[in-house]
Design an enzyme around this catalytic site. Structure first.
Site, short mmCIF file in Angstrom:
data_model
loop_
_atom_site.label_atom_id
_atom_site.label_comp_id
_atom_site.label_asym_id
_atom_site.label_seq_id
_atom_site.Cartn_x
_atom_site.Cartn_y
_atom_site.Cartn_z
N ASP A 237 0.78 -1.29 0.19
CA ASP A 237 0.07 -0.01 -0.03
C ASP A 237 0.84 1.47 0.12
O ASP A 237 2.02 1.26 0.29
CB ASP A 237 -0.90 -0.06 1.31
CG ASP A 237 -2.15 -0.95 1.29
OD1 ASP A 237 -1.86 -1.84 0.32
OD2 ASP A 237 -2.77 -0.94 2.18
N ASP A 238 0.20 2.39 -0.45
CA ASP A 238 0.78 3.72 -0.09
C ASP A 238 1.74 4.30 -1.09
O ASP A 238 2.26 5.17 -1.09
CB ASP A 238 1.34 3.91 1.20
CG ASP A 238 0.25 3.84 2.33
OD1 ASP A 238 -0.85 3.65 1.89
OD2 ASP A 238 0.74 3.69 3.36
N HIS A 287 -5.94 2.80 -3.76
CA HIS A 287 -5.76 3.01 -2.36
C HIS A 287 -6.10 4.66 -2.23
O HIS A 287 -5.48 5.31 -1.32
CB HIS A 287 -4.48 2.69 -2.07
CG HIS A 287 -4.28 2.73 -0.62
ND1 HIS A 287 -5.41 2.03 0.34
CD2 HIS A 287 -3.29 3.23 0.33
CE1 HIS A 287 -4.87 2.18 1.67
NE2 HIS A 287 -3.78 2.87 1.52
N HIS A 291 -4.63 9.71 0.17
CA HIS A 291 -4.75 9.14 1.59
C HIS A 291 -5.43 9.66 2.63
O HIS A 291 -5.15 9.71 3.70
CB HIS A 291 -3.36 8.85 1.97
CG HIS A 291 -3.13 7.43 2.74
ND1 HIS A 291 -3.60 7.38 3.77
CD2 HIS A 291 -2.77 6.24 2.32
CE1 HIS A 291 -3.31 6.06 4.45
NE2 HIS A 291 -3.01 5.35 3.48
N HIS A 378 3.88 -2.05 2.94
CA HIS A 378 3.96 -1.01 2.35
C HIS A 378 5.34 -0.72 1.56
O HIS A 378 6.48 -0.87 1.96
CB HIS A 378 3.87 0.21 3.28
CG HIS A 378 2.63 0.08 3.98
ND1 HIS A 378 2.41 -0.76 5.25
CD2 HIS A 378 1.36 0.78 3.86
CE1 HIS A 378 1.10 -0.62 5.53
NE2 HIS A 378 0.49 0.19 5.14
ZN ZN Z 1 -2.32 3.39 3.30
#
Ligand code: ZN
Length: 419
Positions: A237-238, A287, A291, A378
């Protein structure tokens, strides 16, 4: 995709003057702790003078938040700070940066929205003001702002804002100039940030023609899946980030694939990385755009967070996203009804964002690994990359097949059919 076409991409990137798509580093902080939720993204341009001003703005904003937290007490919800960026190089020379700060707290009636712009001449190593780049007909602009926002413009404020012409926040393209006004700067709060773009062809500065945007060249390679091997899905993620390419290289070495749940705001600046992610047989998931915590957003904001990401991925990489992972793993009914994609969570949390220790991340990942698990990591930390150097050989040793989320689902569906 074959190596030569990757070479071709790099070749085009080097020689077409596509500075706009050149991979610069995007610095990021994504954190949720006992006192705050923070998501900050900003470019590190390599121009010392410019980076200094950007860092100054970011650290000031964070200091203000710390002060605010100290002075206020929370019972339930946490305050949330989100700083997002836009970065474009015009005419192979002028950095145009917009930082948008969003701050919300249960103690505020409305979130605070604020814009900061930087226009920087890379060649002269100088910031530019509006009067440096063009002659502007302010009377016409004021009239137009009044017409477009007649319900909220405050005439007195509008006049005041234009008094010091060079304090106006702006960026430009090779065809137009864009002005930005913060909430309450020229209008009442209900209009929020006002962005006003108008055509401009005559610049005081030399502007080379910007190159045509690259189009996608990758060809996803589909590999054979085994129905009998124990199988896990890796997810990141991210990202993307400066570590993503290294991670994909490692995955390739171990014949593994993963799903990357990416942020829309970084897609254009990480074109080459994402093309490499896809051509290596990996998958992209959504995602959000920058954020924000999604469960508290208005449906319009929520829609933007989701759709802007899908749109920029489609436009930049010609790729359709089918999977969605909510920020902070937080879902709500409104979120579920607004997302037309499958929502994917996880069942092994490596806590890599908190641990930042490759040995501990490795232990978390391996500890209760089992067929069918989805692992959360991540791709924005060096320690995660280092942990993977141990996780991947260990999983292979244990006989695991490492696949994307969609492949895991496909395998599970086929196994069910057979039984
Ligand atoms: Zn995240």
């Amino acid at each position: 995709m074959k190596k030569w076409s990757l070479f071709l991409i790099s070749f085009i990137a080097l020689f077409c003057g596509c500075n706009q798509n050149q991979e610069l580093t995007i610095e990021g902080v994504i954190e949720k702790n006992e006192t705050e939720i923070i998501s900050i993204h900003y470019p590190k341009t390599g121009f010392e003078k410019l980076d200094k001003e950007i860092n100054h703005y970011i650290s000031n904003t964070r200091t203000n938040l710390k002060q605010y937290i100290k002075e206020n007490v929370y019972i339930e919800d946490l305050p949330e700070l989100n700083i997002d960026y836009e970065y474009k190089v015009i005419g192979n020379r002028y950095s145009n940066i917009v930082l948008t700060t969003f701050f919300t707290s249960p103690l505020l009636a409305h979130p605070i929205n604020e814009v900061k712009t930087f226009v920087f001449d890379q060649k002269e190593n100088e910031f530019l003001a509006l009067s440096d780049i063009a002659t502007i007909n302010t009377g016409k602009i004021k009239m137009e702002l009044l017409r477009q926002h007649k319900d909220c413009i405050l005439i007195e404020n509008l006049e005041k804002a234009f008094l010091d012409f060079n304090s106006l926040k702006f960026t430009f393209t090779d065809q137009s100039i864009i002005l930005y006004f913060n909430s309450y700067e020229i209008a009442s709060g209900n209009c929020g940030i006002i962005k006003y773009e108008f055509p401009n062809k005559e610049f005081h500065i030399p502007i080379e023609k910007s190159a045509v945007q690259k189009t996608s060249l990758y060809k996803p390679n589909k590999k054979e899946l085994s129905l009998t091997k124990p199988t896990i899905a890796l997810t990141f993620d991210d990202g993307p980030s400066k570590y993503t390419k290294e991670i994909v290289k490692l995955l390739n070495e171990y014949d593994a694939n993963a799903t990357f749940f990416i942020l829309g705001n970084k897609v254009e600046n990480y074109y080459d990385t994402l093309a490499y992610v896809l051509e290596s047989g990996n998958e992209l998931g959504n995602h959000s755009y920058n954020h924000k915590k999604l469960t508290k957003l208005s449906s319009k904001e929520l829609h933007n967070q989701i759709e802007l990401t899908n749109e920029v991925v489609k436009k930049t990489l010609d790729y359709d996203i089918h999977l969605f992972r909510p920020t902070y793993g937080a879902t709500s009914n409104s979120l579920k009804s607004n997302v037309n994609m499958e929502i994917v969570l996880w069942n092994v949390d490596t806590e890599d964002w908190k641990l930042r220790d490759s040995k501990k991340i490795y232990e978390k990942a391996i500890h209760d690994i089992k067929d069918g698990k989805i692992i959360l990591m991540h791709d924005i930390y060096k320690s995660t990359l280092d942990a993977l150097k141990r996780i991947l050989p260990e999983l292979k040793k244990q006989g695991y097949q490492i696949v994307t989320v969609s492949e895991l689902k496909e395998i599970q569906a086929k196994r069910n059919e057979e039984n």
